[in-house]
Design an enzyme around this catalytic site. Structure first.
Site, short mmCIF file in Angstrom:
data_model
loop_
_atom_site.label_atom_id
_atom_site.label_comp_id
_atom_site.label_asym_id
_atom_site.label_seq_id
_atom_site.Cartn_x
_atom_site.Cartn_y
_atom_site.Cartn_z
N ASP A 21 0.47 3.77 1.74
CA ASP A 21 0.44 4.37 3.08
C ASP A 21 1.87 4.66 3.57
OD1 ASP A 21 0.30 4.52 6.08
OD2 ASP A 21 -1.81 4.18 5.70
N HIS B 226 -2.27 -3.89 5.04
CA HIS B 226 -2.07 -3.49 6.44
C HIS B 226 -3.42 -3.18 7.07
CE1 HIS B 226 -2.74 0.94 6.02
NE2 HIS B 226 -2.38 0.69 4.77
N ARG C 196 3.07 4.89 6.36
CA ARG C 196 3.48 4.19 7.59
C ARG C 196 3.91 2.75 7.35
NH1 ARG C 196 -2.17 5.04 10.41
NH2 ARG C 196 -2.71 4.39 8.28
N CYS D 61 0.84 -1.19 0.00
CA CYS D 61 0.00 0.00 0.00
C CYS D 61 0.88 1.25 0.00
CB CYS D 61 -0.90 0.00 1.23
SG CYS D 61 -2.03 1.42 1.32
N CYS E 293 -6.33 0.03 6.87
CA CYS E 293 -6.11 0.63 5.55
C CYS E 293 -7.27 1.55 5.17
CB CYS E 293 -5.96 -0.47 4.50
SG CYS E 293 -5.70 0.13 2.82
#
Length: 223
Positions: free
Chosen positions: A55, A109, A57, A53, A112
Protein backbone atom coordinates in the site's frame (compact mmCIF):
# COMPACT_ATOMS: atom_id res chain seq x y z
CA UNK A 1 5.37 16.17 4.41
CA UNK A 2 1.65 16.46 3.81
CA UNK A 3 -0.33 13.95 5.91
CA UNK A 4 -3.01 13.42 3.27
CA UNK A 5 -3.02 13.97 -0.47
CA UNK A 6 -6.31 15.10 -1.93
CA UNK A 7 -7.39 13.63 -5.28
CA UNK A 8 -6.59 16.84 -7.16
CA UNK A 9 -3.04 16.82 -5.78
CA UNK A 10 -2.30 13.28 -6.95
CA UNK A 11 -3.68 14.16 -10.38
CA UNK A 12 -0.85 16.68 -10.73
CA UNK A 13 1.83 14.00 -10.34
CA UNK A 14 3.47 13.46 -13.72
CA UNK A 15 6.36 11.42 -15.10
CA UNK A 16 8.43 14.54 -15.60
CA UNK A 17 7.43 15.82 -12.20
CA UNK A 18 8.86 12.71 -10.54
CA UNK A 19 12.25 13.33 -12.14
CA UNK A 20 12.18 16.98 -11.16
CA UNK A 21 11.15 15.98 -7.67
CA UNK A 22 14.23 13.79 -7.47
CA UNK A 23 16.48 16.69 -8.46
CA UNK A 24 14.81 18.96 -5.90
CA UNK A 25 15.23 16.32 -3.19
CA UNK A 26 18.91 15.84 -3.99
CA UNK A 27 19.53 19.58 -3.94
CA UNK A 28 17.74 20.03 -0.63
CA UNK A 29 19.47 17.02 0.91
CA UNK A 30 22.93 18.20 -0.13
CA UNK A 31 22.14 21.65 1.19
CA UNK A 32 21.45 20.16 4.62
CA UNK A 33 24.18 17.49 4.50
CA UNK A 34 26.85 17.72 1.74
CA UNK A 35 28.21 14.25 2.62
CA UNK A 36 24.86 12.44 2.70
CA UNK A 37 25.12 10.55 -0.60
CA UNK A 38 28.82 9.81 -0.17
CA UNK A 39 28.04 8.08 3.12
CA UNK A 40 24.93 6.39 1.73
CA UNK A 41 26.82 4.94 -1.24
CA UNK A 42 29.55 3.48 0.99
CA UNK A 43 27.31 0.56 2.00
CA UNK A 44 24.35 -0.42 4.14
CA UNK A 45 24.04 -1.92 7.59
CA UNK A 46 20.35 -1.56 8.49
CA UNK A 47 19.39 -3.01 11.88
CA UNK A 48 15.80 -3.70 10.81
CA UNK A 49 14.02 -5.79 8.18
CA UNK A 50 10.50 -4.51 7.48
CA UNK A 51 7.94 -6.86 5.95
CA UNK A 52 4.98 -4.69 5.07
CA UNK A 53 2.09 -4.14 2.69
CA UNK A 54 2.60 -2.68 -0.79
CA UNK A 55 0.00 0.00 0.00
CA UNK A 56 1.39 3.37 -1.10
CA UNK A 57 0.22 4.99 2.15
CA UNK A 58 2.48 2.89 4.38
CA UNK A 59 6.12 3.86 3.69
CA UNK A 60 8.36 2.29 6.31
CA UNK A 61 10.88 5.13 6.67
CA UNK A 62 8.39 7.96 6.91
CA UNK A 63 6.12 6.39 9.50
CA UNK A 64 9.05 5.39 11.72
CA UNK A 65 10.90 8.69 11.22
CA UNK A 66 14.03 6.93 9.96
CA UNK A 67 16.46 7.67 7.14
CA UNK A 68 17.45 5.84 3.94
CA UNK A 69 19.78 3.04 4.97
CA UNK A 70 18.06 2.41 8.31
CA UNK A 71 15.47 -0.17 7.22
CA UNK A 72 15.71 -3.04 4.72
CA UNK A 73 12.26 -3.40 3.18
CA UNK A 74 10.17 -6.18 1.65
CA UNK A 75 6.59 -5.40 0.66
CA UNK A 76 3.78 -7.40 -0.90
CA UNK A 77 -0.01 -7.33 -1.05
CA UNK A 78 -1.30 -7.54 2.56
CA UNK A 79 2.17 -8.26 4.07
CA UNK A 80 1.74 -12.00 3.63
CA UNK A 81 4.49 -14.30 4.91
CA UNK A 82 4.42 -17.77 3.39
CA UNK A 83 7.11 -20.45 3.27
CA UNK A 84 6.78 -20.89 -0.49
CA UNK A 85 7.54 -17.26 -1.37
CA UNK A 86 11.12 -17.39 -2.65
CA UNK A 87 11.22 -13.61 -3.01
CA UNK A 88 10.50 -13.11 0.67
CA UNK A 89 12.78 -15.97 1.74
CA UNK A 90 15.63 -14.52 -0.30
CA UNK A 91 15.16 -11.13 1.35
CA UNK A 92 14.96 -12.79 4.75
CA UNK A 93 18.10 -14.85 4.17
CA UNK A 94 20.10 -11.85 2.97
CA UNK A 95 18.85 -9.71 5.84
CA UNK A 96 19.70 -12.24 8.53
CA UNK A 97 22.85 -13.84 7.19
CA UNK A 98 24.51 -10.96 5.34
CA UNK A 99 23.17 -7.72 6.77
CA UNK A 100 22.81 -9.22 10.27
CA UNK A 101 19.66 -7.29 11.10
CA UNK A 102 18.65 -7.34 14.75
CA UNK A 103 14.91 -6.89 14.31
CA UNK A 104 12.37 -8.27 11.84
CA UNK A 105 9.02 -6.50 11.85
CA UNK A 106 5.89 -7.77 10.12
CA UNK A 107 3.64 -4.72 9.87
CA UNK A 108 0.06 -4.71 8.63
CA UNK A 109 -2.27 -1.74 8.44
CA UNK A 110 -5.91 -1.20 9.27
CA UNK A 111 -8.14 -0.79 6.25
CA UNK A 112 -5.98 -3.14 4.17
CA UNK A 113 -7.65 -3.81 0.81
CA UNK A 114 -6.13 -7.28 0.57
CA UNK A 115 -7.47 -8.28 3.97
CA UNK A 116 -10.91 -6.91 3.13
CA UNK A 117 -10.92 -8.82 -0.16
CA UNK A 118 -10.01 -12.02 1.70
CA UNK A 119 -13.03 -11.50 3.94
CA UNK A 120 -15.34 -11.52 0.93
CA UNK A 121 -16.21 -14.02 -1.77
CA UNK A 122 -15.87 -11.89 -4.92
CA UNK A 123 -13.25 -12.80 -7.48
CA UNK A 124 -10.66 -10.08 -8.06
CA UNK A 125 -8.24 -11.89 -10.34
CA UNK A 126 -4.89 -13.62 -10.01
CA UNK A 127 -4.52 -12.08 -6.56
CA UNK A 128 -7.31 -14.36 -5.28
CA UNK A 129 -4.74 -17.15 -5.11
CA UNK A 130 -2.41 -14.96 -3.06
CA UNK A 131 -5.21 -13.97 -0.69
CA UNK A 132 -5.84 -17.65 0.04
CA UNK A 133 -3.05 -17.26 2.59
CA UNK A 134 -5.17 -14.75 4.49
CA UNK A 135 -8.24 -16.97 4.21
CA UNK A 136 -6.15 -19.62 5.95
CA UNK A 137 -5.68 -17.14 8.81
CA UNK A 138 -9.47 -16.76 8.98
CA UNK A 139 -9.83 -20.54 9.10
CA UNK A 140 -7.23 -20.86 11.85
CA UNK A 141 -9.02 -18.26 13.97
CA UNK A 142 -12.55 -19.08 12.86
CA UNK A 143 -14.03 -19.23 16.36
CA UNK A 144 -12.84 -15.73 17.25
CA UNK A 145 -13.71 -14.27 13.84
CA UNK A 146 -17.25 -15.64 14.03
CA UNK A 147 -17.86 -13.70 17.25
CA UNK A 148 -17.03 -10.34 15.62
CA UNK A 149 -20.12 -9.03 13.83
CA UNK A 150 -19.09 -5.43 13.13
CA UNK A 151 -17.42 -5.44 9.69
CA UNK A 152 -14.82 -2.79 10.56
CA UNK A 153 -13.82 -4.49 13.81
CA UNK A 154 -13.76 -7.82 11.98
CA UNK A 155 -11.42 -6.41 9.36
CA UNK A 156 -9.20 -4.75 11.95
CA UNK A 157 -8.86 -7.96 13.91
CA UNK A 158 -7.96 -9.94 10.80
CA UNK A 159 -5.30 -7.35 10.00
CA UNK A 160 -3.83 -8.00 13.45
CA UNK A 161 -4.09 -11.78 13.16
CA UNK A 162 -2.49 -11.71 9.72
CA UNK A 163 0.50 -9.78 11.09
CA UNK A 164 0.74 -12.13 14.07
CA UNK A 165 0.64 -15.24 11.89
CA UNK A 166 3.12 -13.63 9.52
CA UNK A 167 5.54 -13.03 12.37
CA UNK A 168 5.05 -16.63 13.53
CA UNK A 169 5.87 -17.85 10.03
CA UNK A 170 9.07 -15.78 10.04
CA UNK A 171 10.05 -17.25 13.41
CA UNK A 172 9.57 -20.81 12.18
CA UNK A 173 11.78 -20.51 9.09
CA UNK A 174 15.06 -22.41 9.03
CA UNK A 175 16.76 -19.05 8.37
CA UNK A 176 15.70 -17.52 11.68
CA UNK A 177 16.06 -20.75 13.66
CA UNK A 178 19.63 -21.27 12.42
CA UNK A 179 20.46 -17.69 13.37
CA UNK A 180 19.17 -18.26 16.88
CA UNK A 181 21.02 -21.56 17.14
CA UNK A 182 24.27 -19.78 16.29
CA UNK A 183 23.68 -17.22 19.03
CA UNK A 184 22.86 -14.35 16.68
CA UNK A 185 20.96 -11.44 18.24
CA UNK A 186 17.63 -11.38 16.42
CA UNK A 187 14.06 -10.56 17.40
CA UNK A 188 10.80 -10.85 15.43
CA UNK A 189 7.80 -8.58 16.04
CA UNK A 190 4.23 -8.01 14.82
CA UNK A 191 2.90 -4.46 14.37
CA UNK A 192 -0.12 -2.73 12.84
CA UNK A 193 -0.21 0.81 11.45
CA UNK A 194 -3.28 3.05 11.57
CA UNK A 195 -3.88 5.22 8.53
CA UNK A 196 -6.36 7.30 10.53
CA UNK A 197 -4.01 8.23 13.38
CA UNK A 198 -0.57 7.64 11.91
CA UNK A 199 0.34 5.58 14.96
CA UNK A 200 1.84 2.10 15.09
CA UNK A 201 0.35 -0.50 17.42
CA UNK A 202 2.76 -3.03 18.90
CA UNK A 203 0.77 -6.27 19.04
CA UNK A 204 3.01 -7.53 21.85
CA UNK A 205 3.96 -10.58 19.83
CA UNK A 206 7.74 -10.82 19.84
CA UNK A 207 10.27 -13.62 19.84
CA UNK A 208 14.02 -13.59 20.41
CA UNK A 209 14.73 -17.31 20.61
CA UNK A 210 13.45 -20.79 19.67
CA UNK A 211 11.65 -21.13 23.00
CA UNK A 212 9.09 -18.63 21.70
CA UNK A 213 7.87 -20.72 18.77
CA UNK A 214 5.52 -23.68 18.55
CA UNK A 215 7.27 -27.03 19.16
CA UNK A 216 5.87 -28.43 15.92
CA UNK A 217 8.01 -25.99 13.92
CA UNK A 218 11.26 -26.38 15.87
CA UNK A 219 14.19 -27.80 13.93
CA UNK A 220 17.47 -29.29 15.05
CA UNK A 221 20.39 -26.96 14.53
CA UNK A 222 22.60 -27.54 11.51
CA UNK A 223 25.86 -29.31 12.26
Amino acid sequence: MCAKLEKQDTDKITYEGLLQGNKDWVAETLKEDPTFFARLSAGQAPPVLWIGCSDSRVPANQITNTMPGDIFVHRNIANVVTHTDMNLLSVLDYSVNVLKVKHIIVCGHYGCGGVNAALGDKQVGLIDNWLRNIKDVIRMHDREMQTIKDPVKRSNRLVELNAIEGAANVMSTSIVQNAWASGQELAVHAWVYSLETGLIKDLQVSASGPEDISPVFKMQAQK
